[in-house]
Design a protein around this motif. Sequence first.
Motif: not given
Length: 391
Positions: A255-268
């Motif tokens: 099953r796929p698991v999505f990562n809603a905590s992924a961020k770029i540099n200082n962006h939330p």
Amino acid sequence: MYKHKCYKIYLSSLDGNYICKLDALDHDVICNDISSAKNGSWIHELKTKNIFLTDIQENTGPIEVLLGADVAGKLITGRREELKTGSVALEAKLGWTLMGKVPRYIDKKDTSMNIVTMLSQEDIPVSSLWDLEMLGIRDTIEQNSREEKEKAVMSHFLETVRQKEDGRYEVHMPWKVDRAFLTDNYELCLKRLESTTRKLEKIGFREKYHEVFREWLAEGVIEEIPGKELPVRTHYLPHRPVIKETSATSSMKIRPVFNASAKINNHPSLNDCLETGNNLIESVPAILARFRLKPIGVISDIRRAFLQISLHEKDRDFVRFLWYDNEDSFYVDNCVTSVQNNAELRIFVESATNVMKEGMFDLRGWESSAIPSESTTSPVLGLIWDKNSDT
């Protein structure tokens, strides 16, 4: 008597971990310019204490935001570091503040400095004010109690949830900050997709992974993005496979698991912008107590419970994800497919070229009915394609 315009000011720490809003009155000149911190021994000393300032050197300019004592006092965390030069670094929720005097032998003209390292975000849509008020969240600096926040999130849920014609419930995301703080992270998710694909191919599960998305699409759990909506500013969720063995059939389930905590540099990240809601873990002991209260215990579970909840249309652009087309566009060494518009064409050409390049394949000779060329006809798998008439 003077009349002033009142503005909603949004301030964010550079790492995006703290965001607040406040009311401010306009004024042509707030105060005189304050020089930025000069490079010196104090800057090196700050670095040894793992404290970094961004407003240094000759970044002079007018003061744009002046925080009153009613606001500034609530931003100070209480942590302080006294430097050998006599200056004091104070930690605030928006960044470090350096106060004190610069040694006279460094600069006789600028003998004092007061620097606050922060990021001011003012380009926020007016619609965000309505969203925040619906959540019952006022100034973040008021430090609403946990119970008040949970009550506000629950109130927002009850006011916005609705049951659609097909029977599914539709909900809104519980935004605690405006969507404008999210960045378009397409490139990040594209790289994650490429690494996920390599892993799936290595373990031989790519087709099974693809079958999950195909099933979701057929059931209406997910939807394909129309080509005309591809250029819309949005936010993507990287995903990865989770594989476990089912005890009943001894087969492997993916099953796929999505990562809603992924961020770029200082962006939330997306998670940074959403309220967490009630802590359901705290209700477990009471539920277990009721489970053993009477002679006969009963258990069951809802099939794909979270997949049955529909997300409101205005929030869907912030949970997009990348995957491949259902059909294989390659015949031996020929790529043959079609797209909806020029925006989708650009994305497809760039993505396909990068994917093939990883395997040391040079995908070249691109032709399209939307791209002018000297030749009006081209061979397509043994047929002649007239690009002008598209026949």
